[in-house]
Design a protein around this motif. Structure first.
Motif, PDB file in Angstrom:
ATOM      1  N   ASN A 106      -3.146   2.782  -7.099  1.00  0.00           N
ATOM      2  CA  ASN A 106      -2.588   4.121  -7.263  1.00  0.00           C
ATOM      3  C   ASN A 106      -2.980   5.037  -6.106  1.00  0.00           C
ATOM      4  OD1 ASN A 106      -1.336   3.783  -9.893  1.00  0.00           O
ATOM      5  ND2 ASN A 106      -3.417   3.609 -10.690  1.00  0.00           N
ATOM      6  N   TYR A 107      -3.467   4.445  -5.037  1.00  0.00           N
ATOM      7  CA  TYR A 107      -3.907   5.214  -3.870  1.00  0.00           C
ATOM      8  C   TYR A 107      -3.736   4.341  -2.638  1.00  0.00           C
ATOM      9  CZ  TYR A 107      -8.046   2.286  -4.437  1.00  0.00           C
ATOM     10  OH  TYR A 107      -8.894   1.210  -4.564  1.00  0.00           O
ATOM     11  N   TYR A 108      -3.852   4.930  -1.467  1.00  0.00           N
ATOM     12  CA  TYR A 108      -3.674   4.185  -0.225  1.00  0.00           C
ATOM     13  C   TYR A 108      -4.957   3.452   0.146  1.00  0.00           C
ATOM     14  CZ  TYR A 108      -3.009   3.119   4.705  1.00  0.00           C
ATOM     15  OH  TYR A 108      -2.915   2.473   5.907  1.00  0.00           O
ATOM     16  N   SER A 109      -4.832   2.165   0.364  1.00  0.00           N
ATOM     17  CA  SER A 109      -5.951   1.353   0.840  1.00  0.00           C
ATOM     18  C   SER A 109      -5.503   0.652   2.111  1.00  0.00           C
ATOM     19  CB  SER A 109      -6.355   0.332  -0.223  1.00  0.00           C
ATOM     20  OG  SER A 109      -7.360  -0.526   0.266  1.00  0.00           O
ATOM     21  N   ARG A 110      -6.187   0.895   3.183  1.00  0.00           N
ATOM     22  CA  ARG A 110      -5.759   0.406   4.492  1.00  0.00           C
ATOM     23  C   ARG A 110      -5.680  -1.120   4.540  1.00  0.00           C
ATOM     24  NH1 ARG A 110      -8.771   3.150   9.362  1.00  0.00           N
ATOM     25  NH2 ARG A 110      -7.582   4.888   8.501  1.00  0.00           N
ATOM     26  N   SER A 113       0.813  -1.220   0.000  1.00  0.00           N
ATOM     27  CA  SER A 113       0.000   0.000   0.000  1.00  0.00           C
ATOM     28  C   SER A 113       0.845   1.267   0.000  1.00  0.00           C
ATOM     29  CB  SER A 113      -0.937   0.008   1.206  1.00  0.00           C
ATOM     30  OG  SER A 113      -0.195  -0.073   2.412  1.00  0.00           O
ATOM     31  N   ALA A 114       2.114   1.162   0.415  1.00  0.00           N
ATOM     32  CA  ALA A 114       2.979   2.341   0.462  1.00  0.00           C
ATOM     33  C   ALA A 114       3.232   2.899  -0.932  1.00  0.00           C
ATOM     34  CB  ALA A 114       4.298   1.992   1.139  1.00  0.00           C
ATOM     35  N   LEU A 115       3.231   2.034  -1.942  1.00  0.00           N
ATOM     36  CA  LEU A 115       3.449   2.515  -3.312  1.00  0.00           C
ATOM     37  C   LEU A 115       2.280   3.378  -3.762  1.00  0.00           C
ATOM     38  CD1 LEU A 115       5.339  -0.061  -3.054  1.00  0.00           C
ATOM     39  CD2 LEU A 115       5.124  -0.253  -5.542  1.00  0.00           C
ATOM     40  N   GLY A 116       1.056   2.882  -3.527  1.00  0.00           N
ATOM     41  CA  GLY A 116      -0.123   3.647  -3.915  1.00  0.00           C
ATOM     42  C   GLY A 116      -0.233   4.958  -3.161  1.00  0.00           C
ATOM     43  N   LYS A 117       0.120   4.938  -1.886  1.00  0.00           N
ATOM     44  CA  LYS A 117       0.085   6.165  -1.082  1.00  0.00           C
ATOM     45  C   LYS A 117       1.036   7.208  -1.648  1.00  0.00           C
ATOM     46  CE  LYS A 117       0.379   7.775   3.718  1.00  0.00           C
ATOM     47  NZ  LYS A 117       0.615   7.356   5.128  1.00  0.00           N
ATOM     48  N   ALA A 118       2.230   6.776  -2.041  1.00  0.00           N
ATOM     49  CA  ALA A 118       3.210   7.694  -2.617  1.00  0.00           C
ATOM     50  C   ALA A 118       2.706   8.295  -3.932  1.00  0.00           C
ATOM     51  CB  ALA A 118       4.536   6.967  -2.840  1.00  0.00           C
ATOM     52  N   VAL A 119       2.094   7.452  -4.770  1.00  0.00           N
ATOM     53  CA  VAL A 119       1.560   7.928  -6.051  1.00  0.00           C
ATOM     54  C   VAL A 119       0.477   8.977  -5.829  1.00  0.00           C
ATOM     55  CG1 VAL A 119       0.191   7.242  -8.074  1.00  0.00           C
ATOM     56  CG2 VAL A 119       2.121   5.831  -7.328  1.00  0.00           C
ATOM     57  N   ASN A 120      -0.468   8.672  -4.947  1.00  0.00           N
ATOM     58  CA  ASN A 120      -1.579   9.583  -4.699  1.00  0.00           C
ATOM     59  C   ASN A 120      -1.105  10.901  -4.095  1.00  0.00           C
ATOM     60  OD1 ASN A 120      -4.327  10.119  -4.901  1.00  0.00           O
ATOM     61  ND2 ASN A 120      -4.753   9.410  -2.817  1.00  0.00           N
ATOM     62  N   ASN A 121      -0.101  10.825  -3.225  1.00  0.00           N
ATOM     63  CA  ASN A 121       0.428  12.043  -2.609  1.00  0.00           C
ATOM     64  C   ASN A 121       1.026  12.972  -3.659  1.00  0.00           C
ATOM     65  OD1 ASN A 121      -0.314  11.319  -0.029  1.00  0.00           O
ATOM     66  ND2 ASN A 121       1.702  10.569   0.567  1.00  0.00           N
ATOM     67  N   VAL A 122       1.744  12.413  -4.613  1.00  0.00           N
ATOM     68  CA  VAL A 122       2.319  13.234  -5.681  1.00  0.00           C
ATOM     69  C   VAL A 122       1.216  13.868  -6.528  1.00  0.00           C
ATOM     70  CG1 VAL A 122       3.664  13.177  -7.826  1.00  0.00           C
ATOM     71  CG2 VAL A 122       4.502  12.005  -5.780  1.00  0.00           C
ATOM     72  N   ALA A 123       0.191  13.087  -6.856  1.00  0.00           N
ATOM     73  CA  ALA A 123      -0.930  13.634  -7.624  1.00  0.00           C
ATOM     74  C   ALA A 123      -1.566  14.819  -6.905  1.00  0.00           C
ATOM     75  CB  ALA A 123      -1.967  12.543  -7.871  1.00  0.00           C
ATOM     76  N   LYS A 124      -1.817  14.664  -5.617  1.00  0.00           N
ATOM     77  CA  LYS A 124      -2.441  15.737  -4.833  1.00  0.00           C
ATOM     78  C   LYS A 124      -1.577  16.993  -4.806  1.00  0.00           C
ATOM     79  CE  LYS A 124      -5.184  12.859  -1.665  1.00  0.00           C
ATOM     80  NZ  LYS A 124      -5.328  12.408  -0.259  1.00  0.00           N
ATOM     81  N   GLN A 125      -0.277  16.809  -4.709  1.00  0.00           N
ATOM     82  CA  GLN A 125       0.634  17.952  -4.669  1.00  0.00           C
ATOM     83  C   GLN A 125       0.517  18.810  -5.922  1.00  0.00           C
ATOM     84  OE1 GLN A 125       4.516  16.222  -4.069  1.00  0.00           O
ATOM     85  NE2 GLN A 125       3.953  15.348  -2.074  1.00  0.00           N
ATOM     86  N   HIS A 126       0.108  18.202  -7.026  1.00  0.00           N
ATOM     87  CA  HIS A 126      -0.004  18.912  -8.305  1.00  0.00           C
ATOM     88  C   HIS A 126      -1.460  19.192  -8.683  1.00  0.00           C
ATOM     89  CE1 HIS A 126       4.272  18.621  -9.390  1.00  0.00           C
ATOM     90  NE2 HIS A 126       4.244  17.440  -8.791  1.00  0.00           N
ATOM     91  N   ASP A 127      -2.375  19.052  -7.703  1.00  0.00           N
ATOM     92  CA  ASP A 127      -3.816  19.275  -7.943  1.00  0.00           C
ATOM     93  C   ASP A 127      -4.356  18.370  -9.044  1.00  0.00           C
ATOM     94  OD1 ASP A 127      -4.020  21.344  -5.985  1.00  0.00           O
ATOM     95  OD2 ASP A 127      -3.140  22.754  -7.412  1.00  0.00           O
ATOM     96  N   LEU A 128      -3.867  17.145  -9.059  1.00  0.00           N
ATOM     97  CA  LEU A 128      -4.341  16.136  -9.984  1.00  0.00           C
ATOM     98  C   LEU A 128      -4.870  14.957  -9.181  1.00  0.00           C
ATOM     99  CD1 LEU A 128      -1.307  16.322 -12.431  1.00  0.00           C
ATOM    100  CD2 LEU A 128      -3.616  17.148 -12.914  1.00  0.00           C
TER     101      LEU A 128
END
Length: 246
Positions: A182-186, A143-158
């Protein structure tokens, strides 16, 4: 699969190099005026020269050697008469096999000079991949991979596409783990293992978070968004990830 032997590592690297070379050649040839079918036929010639097979065609009877998606098409686009135009967003996805080993890779590009937002999502998806790659190591949670991807998207308003995911690969084109989100799932707390082979492929979107499937039974598309993908096949090791498809 879990790569364990020298034969495993060499086989995975060989098909990874082949798929990466085909991907790069198609990127260079994706110029205004060429059809997606013409690109795909060249990929077929490269597979044959390398003694390798197209995974979509060989495993799923896909109507093409590669998946080529343009603009509103996000993934699994069928090569055909569509002519690539200046400014198009084009995704080239190449997967193949040789001697029982598989690799999967893809990239989205803007042909010539295009809209700045299209180039932005291509740049951001590479940034998201790199952020996820830092988490791609034995002992980490998937899940850490998806969390990292989603965090980058949010940083760019995507945002990210939630119903397309990465997956395991190696001895077949799709195997365990079934999903790399591509996102964090608990609940997605599987521990990554030494030697695990994955196809890690973030999808960054300008708006929508889900894709739809076309009536052709293959192509995934969006109504109101543009989406960029970046994908490599990776062997996870204690010494660091090995990207076979560079």
């Amino acid at each position: 699969m879990i790569a364990k032997t020298e034969e495993d590592f060499n086989g995975l690297k060989e098909i990874g190099k082949i798929c990466g070379a085909i991907r790069d050649e198609l990127v260079q040839r994706a110029k205004p005026g060429i059809t997606t079918k013409e690109l795909d036929e060249f990929a077929g010639e490269m597979f044959e020269k390398a003694g390798a097979q197209s995974a979509p065609k060989g495993e799923y009877d896909f109507p093409g050697y590669t998946c080529i998606s343009v603009n509103e098409e996000v993934a699994h686009g069928i090569p055909g008469k569509r002519v690539i135009q200046e400014g198009d967003l084009v995704n080239i996805d190449v997967s193949g096999s040789k001697n029982g080993y598989f690799a999967d890779t893809g990239i989205s590009i803007v042909v010539g000079k295009g809209d700045k937002m299209l180039q932005k999502i291509c740049d951001v998806v590479k940034e998201a991949f790199d952020a996820g790659l830092e988490k791609a190591k034995p002992g980490s949670k998937k899940s850490a991979l998806g969390k990292a991807v989603n965090n980058v998207a949010k940083q760019h308003d995507l945002t990210v596409i939630k119903n397309l995911t990465g997956h395991g690969v190696g001895r077949s084109i799709h195997e365990a783990p079934d999903h790399i989100f591509n996102y964090y799932s608990r609940w997605d707390d599987e521990i990554l293992k030494d030697g695990m082979v994955i196809a890690f492929e973030p999808f960054i979107s300008t708006l929508e978070e889900e894709v739809l499937q076309s009536d052709d039974g293959w192509t995934f598309f969006t109504d109101e968004s543009f989406v960029a993908q970046y994908e490599h096949t990776i062997i996870l090791t204690k010494e660091g990830p090995i990207i076979t498809t560079l």
